[in-house]
Design a protein around this motif. Structure first.
Motif, PDB file in Angstrom:
ATOM      1  N   LEU A  90     -11.521   0.379   7.846  1.00  0.00           N
ATOM      2  CA  LEU A  90     -10.281   1.097   8.145  1.00  0.00           C
ATOM      3  C   LEU A  90     -10.108   1.296   9.646  1.00  0.00           C
ATOM      4  CD1 LEU A  90     -10.326   3.791   5.298  1.00  0.00           C
ATOM      5  CD2 LEU A  90      -8.776   1.841   5.503  1.00  0.00           C
ATOM      6  N   GLU A 136       0.807  -1.221   0.000  1.00  0.00           N
ATOM      7  CA  GLU A 136       0.000   0.000   0.000  1.00  0.00           C
ATOM      8  C   GLU A 136       0.841   1.272   0.000  1.00  0.00           C
ATOM      9  OE1 GLU A 136      -2.720  -0.096   3.225  1.00  0.00           O
ATOM     10  OE2 GLU A 136      -3.865  -1.799   2.445  1.00  0.00           O
ATOM     11  N   SER A 159      -7.149   7.845   3.097  1.00  0.00           N
ATOM     12  CA  SER A 159      -7.752   6.949   2.112  1.00  0.00           C
ATOM     13  C   SER A 159      -8.497   7.784   1.067  1.00  0.00           C
ATOM     14  CB  SER A 159      -8.734   5.991   2.785  1.00  0.00           C
ATOM     15  OG  SER A 159      -9.482   5.278   1.820  1.00  0.00           O
ATOM     16  N   LYS A 160      -8.231   7.516  -0.198  1.00  0.00           N
ATOM     17  CA  LYS A 160      -8.870   8.288  -1.270  1.00  0.00           C
ATOM     18  C   LYS A 160     -10.389   8.171  -1.240  1.00  0.00           C
ATOM     19  CE  LYS A 160      -4.924   7.817  -4.415  1.00  0.00           C
ATOM     20  NZ  LYS A 160      -4.446   7.278  -5.712  1.00  0.00           N
ATOM     21  N   SER A 161     -10.893   7.061  -0.731  1.00  0.00           N
ATOM     22  CA  SER A 161     -12.337   6.820  -0.735  1.00  0.00           C
ATOM     23  C   SER A 161     -13.046   7.394   0.482  1.00  0.00           C
ATOM     24  CB  SER A 161     -12.617   5.311  -0.812  1.00  0.00           C
ATOM     25  OG  SER A 161     -12.065   4.756  -1.990  1.00  0.00           O
ATOM     26  N   THR A 162     -12.289   7.771   1.520  1.00  0.00           N
ATOM     27  CA  THR A 162     -12.936   8.258   2.740  1.00  0.00           C
ATOM     28  C   THR A 162     -12.443   9.624   3.203  1.00  0.00           C
ATOM     29  OG1 THR A 162     -11.305   7.106   4.143  1.00  0.00           O
ATOM     30  CG2 THR A 162     -13.333   5.900   3.580  1.00  0.00           C
ATOM     31  N   HIS A 163     -11.459  10.204   2.516  1.00  0.00           N
ATOM     32  CA  HIS A 163     -10.868  11.452   3.022  1.00  0.00           C
ATOM     33  C   HIS A 163     -11.855  12.611   3.008  1.00  0.00           C
ATOM     34  CE1 HIS A 163     -10.374  12.279  -1.304  1.00  0.00           C
ATOM     35  NE2 HIS A 163     -10.283  13.544  -0.966  1.00  0.00           N
TER      36      HIS A 163
END
Length: 247
Positions: free
Chosen positions: A229, A151, A194-198
């Motif tokens: 996460l 990652e 995280s790109k999906s949760t930022h």
């Protein structure tokens, strides 16, 4: 009149608000920061927190902006803290995206992730290729260590040479205790990076290792990912996901 003023003064001195800002309380705040998992382990004891009436000043040197933000967010979770002045200096030992930088990032991630061991894992990087050595308790731990290493930005591939070392009969695994302030800061850090949760509007609180998520998610998938996460953070016992889905 003097008696009246004296009574008011004595009442103010005895008020909880002033007691909470006493030198004794300041020392407790400083000790809580110093002994926190994030300060003592993740930040390697390089950050000093000085409290005056609940106002914290952070000094020392850290590797990057992420560590600087993590230090501030950790002390914000300590009871009695009012404001935080972040005077930490960023002084990286490693050139960004270099092999040494990637190795540092992998080791740092293993310190904060659940179900892996930074202490029993040796990390080396050459030309962007990460090599993992050491021991793991089972195949799942070995595989998870490799997944986390992949990652890290700029890692080309991972060679996982970790060996399985099954605990002997009767040997117990001692769970590592991580304080709530460190857990909350780490969960927020994970969501932010995280790109999906930022971009989610998420509130995070932790009591005795139980994380509670609140706020609004853009979709069911984003809500589910936020919970995952949080669960992946070291020290988290369980996650209560109270987030709602937008619309």
């Amino acid at each position: 009149m003097k008696t009246k003023y004296l009574s008011v003064l004595l009442a103010l001195i005895a008020s909880p608000a002033l007691l909470s800002a006493s030198p004794q309380s300041d020392r407790k705040i400083e000790e809580a920061a110093k002994s926190s998992y994030n300060f003592s382990t993740v930040l390697s004891g390089n950050v000093i927190a000085k409290s005056i009436d609940g106002n914290i000043t952070l000094s020392g040197k850290v590797q990057d902006q992420g560590e600087k933000d993590l230090a501030a967010d950790t002390v914000k979770q300590i009871p009695g803290v009012d404001k935080v002045q972040n005077n930490l200096e960023i002084e990286s030992k490693y050139k960004e995206h270099s092999d040494a930088w990637m190795a540092f990032k992998v080791r740092s991630m293993l310190l904060v992730k659940a179900n892996v061991s930074a202490a029993s894992t040796d990390v080396s990087v050459e030309d962007g290729v990460v090599t993992l050595r050491g021991t793991a308790r089972n195949e799942a731990q070995k595989e998870l260590t490799g997944i986390y290493a992949k990652e890290i930005d700029w890692v080309k591939s991972v060679t996982n040479n970790i060996e399985i070392e099954v605990p002997s009969d009767g040997e117990e695994s001692v769970a590592e205790l991580v304080d709530d302030a460190s857990i909350t800061a780490q969960v927020k850090f994970a969501l932010l990076n995280s790109k999906s949760t930022h971009a989610l509007k998420t509130s995070v609180s932790t009591i005795d290792g139980v994380v509670v998520l609140g706020g609004v998610a853009a979709s069911d998938a984003a809500r589910s990912l936020a919970g995952k996460l949080a669960k992946d953070v070291r020290g988290v016992k369980s996650v209560t996901n109270n987030m709602t889905v937008k619309g």
